[in-house]
Design an enzyme around this catalytic site. Structure first.
Site, PDB file in Angstrom:
ATOM      1  N   GLN A  94       0.844  -1.190   0.000  1.00 56.82           N
ATOM      2  CA  GLN A  94       0.000   0.000   0.000  1.00 56.82           C
ATOM      3  C   GLN A  94       0.887   1.250   0.000  1.00 56.82           C
ATOM      4  O   GLN A  94       0.381   2.349  -0.184  1.00 56.82           O
ATOM      5  CB  GLN A  94      -0.900   0.022   1.239  1.00 56.82           C
ATOM      6  CG  GLN A  94      -1.820  -1.169   1.352  1.00 56.82           C
ATOM      7  CD  GLN A  94      -2.524  -1.186   2.689  1.00 56.82           C
ATOM      8  OE1 GLN A  94      -3.582  -0.584   2.864  1.00 56.82           O
ATOM      9  NE2 GLN A  94      -1.955  -1.872   3.648  1.00 56.82           N
ATOM     10  N   ASP A  97       6.343   4.529  -1.199  1.00 60.86           N
ATOM     11  CA  ASP A  97       7.799   4.725  -1.223  1.00 60.86           C
ATOM     12  C   ASP A  97       8.467   3.602  -2.010  1.00 60.86           C
ATOM     13  O   ASP A  97       7.813   2.624  -2.401  1.00 60.86           O
ATOM     14  CB  ASP A  97       8.337   4.778   0.232  1.00 60.86           C
ATOM     15  CG  ASP A  97       8.127   3.478   0.996  1.00 60.86           C
ATOM     16  OD1 ASP A  97       7.429   3.475   2.022  1.00 60.86           O
ATOM     17  OD2 ASP A  97       8.677   2.423   0.555  1.00 60.86           O
ATOM     18  N   HIS A 112      -1.235   1.493  -4.492  1.00 55.70           N
ATOM     19  CA  HIS A 112      -1.614   2.885  -4.295  1.00 55.70           C
ATOM     20  C   HIS A 112      -0.684   3.840  -5.030  1.00 55.70           C
ATOM     21  O   HIS A 112      -0.649   5.029  -4.726  1.00 55.70           O
ATOM     22  CB  HIS A 112      -1.641   3.219  -2.797  1.00 55.70           C
ATOM     23  CG  HIS A 112      -2.775   2.543  -2.092  1.00 55.70           C
ATOM     24  ND1 HIS A 112      -2.797   2.383  -0.729  1.00 55.70           N
ATOM     25  CD2 HIS A 112      -3.907   1.965  -2.560  1.00 55.70           C
ATOM     26  CE1 HIS A 112      -3.913   1.741  -0.386  1.00 55.70           C
ATOM     27  NE2 HIS A 112      -4.595   1.479  -1.474  1.00 55.70           N
ATOM     28  N   LEU A 206       2.918  -3.893  14.859  1.00 51.44           N
ATOM     29  CA  LEU A 206       3.357  -3.398  16.175  1.00 51.44           C
ATOM     30  C   LEU A 206       2.335  -3.769  17.240  1.00 51.44           C
ATOM     31  O   LEU A 206       2.654  -4.090  18.375  1.00 51.44           O
ATOM     32  CB  LEU A 206       3.533  -1.873  16.107  1.00 51.44           C
ATOM     33  CG  LEU A 206       4.290  -1.211  17.257  1.00 51.44           C
ATOM     34  CD1 LEU A 206       5.702  -1.761  17.352  1.00 51.44           C
ATOM     35  CD2 LEU A 206       4.331   0.310  17.052  1.00 51.44           C
ATOM     36  N   GLU A 207       1.054  -3.739  16.827  1.00 54.01           N
ATOM     37  CA  GLU A 207      -0.041  -4.056  17.767  1.00 54.01           C
ATOM     38  C   GLU A 207      -1.198  -4.634  16.970  1.00 54.01           C
ATOM     39  O   GLU A 207      -1.200  -4.531  15.732  1.00 54.01           O
ATOM     40  CB  GLU A 207      -0.479  -2.771  18.484  1.00 54.01           C
ATOM     41  CG  GLU A 207      -0.941  -1.694  17.510  1.00 54.01           C
ATOM     42  CD  GLU A 207      -0.967  -0.295  18.125  1.00 54.01           C
ATOM     43  OE1 GLU A 207      -0.536  -0.120  19.272  1.00 54.01           O
ATOM     44  OE2 GLU A 207      -1.411   0.621  17.414  1.00 54.01           O
TER      45      GLU A 207
END
Ligand code: BV8
Length: 232
Positions: A94, A97, A112, A206-207
């Protein structure tokens, strides 16, 4: 991980967070500081192209200054390792970069778009971005000076490569989501599609994300730690 033959990996902003690039929905994320509807929609660009160009020029300079992290490098190694044993990796990101490519990934599907590419408003041709393109310079493909936009998929626009993504998802035997909140569609719907197809699913984040309940397996922590561990 080891026995999978056709691996589908979906990455989001969290895979580039440790490279210093902002996430979106997190606390302090880009969308908590900027209004996406005022900057990341075709209407916003039509209303104030200079403002939208300024927003993407600022983010683009961050991308150019950033370097890939251990998660990007692990995914590049995974691609090579799978190919060596006749297996495949479909890396769908997504992110806009180029850190996957700079880490060595050879096949990256940017659903994207890409912030380092420009698209002609007249002929839609895509060319490498140059900062002077944000003024109405002639398009290298059609020669018209109709202006350029970042080659980014904004909210309300059709994501890129949907057919290839759908085909890869259908034939996968492992679906791994890395560093994504599961907040933006259609990407956020892929894990449910995978589950419905009986594909094993894993979340590396991360979560727990909005989609956490859909995953068979999860490992939580920074991508630069959990991704190399997962592919080892
Ligand atoms: C579409 C480019 C039709 C821009 C992006 C009303 C009007 C129009 C559309 C809609 C609408 N309501 C709903 C929609 C659909 C809309 C949508 O989903 N909206 C949301 C807000 C509800 N979607 C669209 O408009 C899409 N187009 O629907 O067209 C269609 C669709 C299908 C088929 C046919 C037609 C287009 C969406 C694309 C928009 N463009 N990006 C730009 O970059 O400026 S979206 C943008 O936000 C990002 O690209 C990214 O996709 C998204 C944020 O997602 P994430 O990558 O997950 O990032 P996030 O910050 O959310 O999460 C980061 C995660 O990482 C967190 O979980 C965090 O915990 C974790 N993390 C943080 N640090 C680390 C970490 N993990 C590991 N390690 C760490 N160190």
């Amino acid at each position: 991980m080891t026995s999978a033959q056709r691996v589908f990996v979906l990455t989001g902003a969290g895979v580039s967070a440790e490279s210093g690039l902002g996430t979106f929905q997190d606390r302090g994320g880009i969308w908590s500081r900027f209004d996406p509807m005022a900057l990341a929609t075709p209407e916003a660009f039509a209303r104030d192209p200079a403002l939208v160009h300024e927003f993407y020029n600022l983010r683009r300079s961050g991308v150019v200054a950033a370097t890939p992290n251990a998660a990007h490098e692990a995914l590049a190694r995974l691609e090579s390792r799978l190919q060596e044993r006749g297996a495949t990796l479909f890396l769908c990101t997504q992110n806009v970069d180029d850190l996957h490519e700079r880490a060595g990934s050879r096949a990256v599907t940017h659903m994207h778009g890409e912030i380092l590419k420009a698209r002609c408003l007249a002929c839609e041709a895509v060319t490498p971005w140059r900062d002077d393109l944000s003024v109405a310079t002639p398009c290298p493909a059609c020669g018209r000076a109709s202006g350029m936009r970042p080659d980014i998929v904004w909210f309300g626009e059709m994501p890129k490569h949907l057919e290839a993504i759908d085909a890869a998802l259908r034939e996968a035997d492992l679906f791994v989501a890395i560093g994504t909140s599961g907040a933006v569609y259609p990407a956020a719907g892929y894990v449910a599609q995978a589950r419905a197809l009986g594909i094993r699913t894993c979340e590396l984040n991360l979560e727990p994300s909005d989609n956490a309940a859909h995953f068979d397996e999860a490992r939580y922590g920074p991508a630069s730690v959990v991704v190399p561990e997962f592919i080892a």
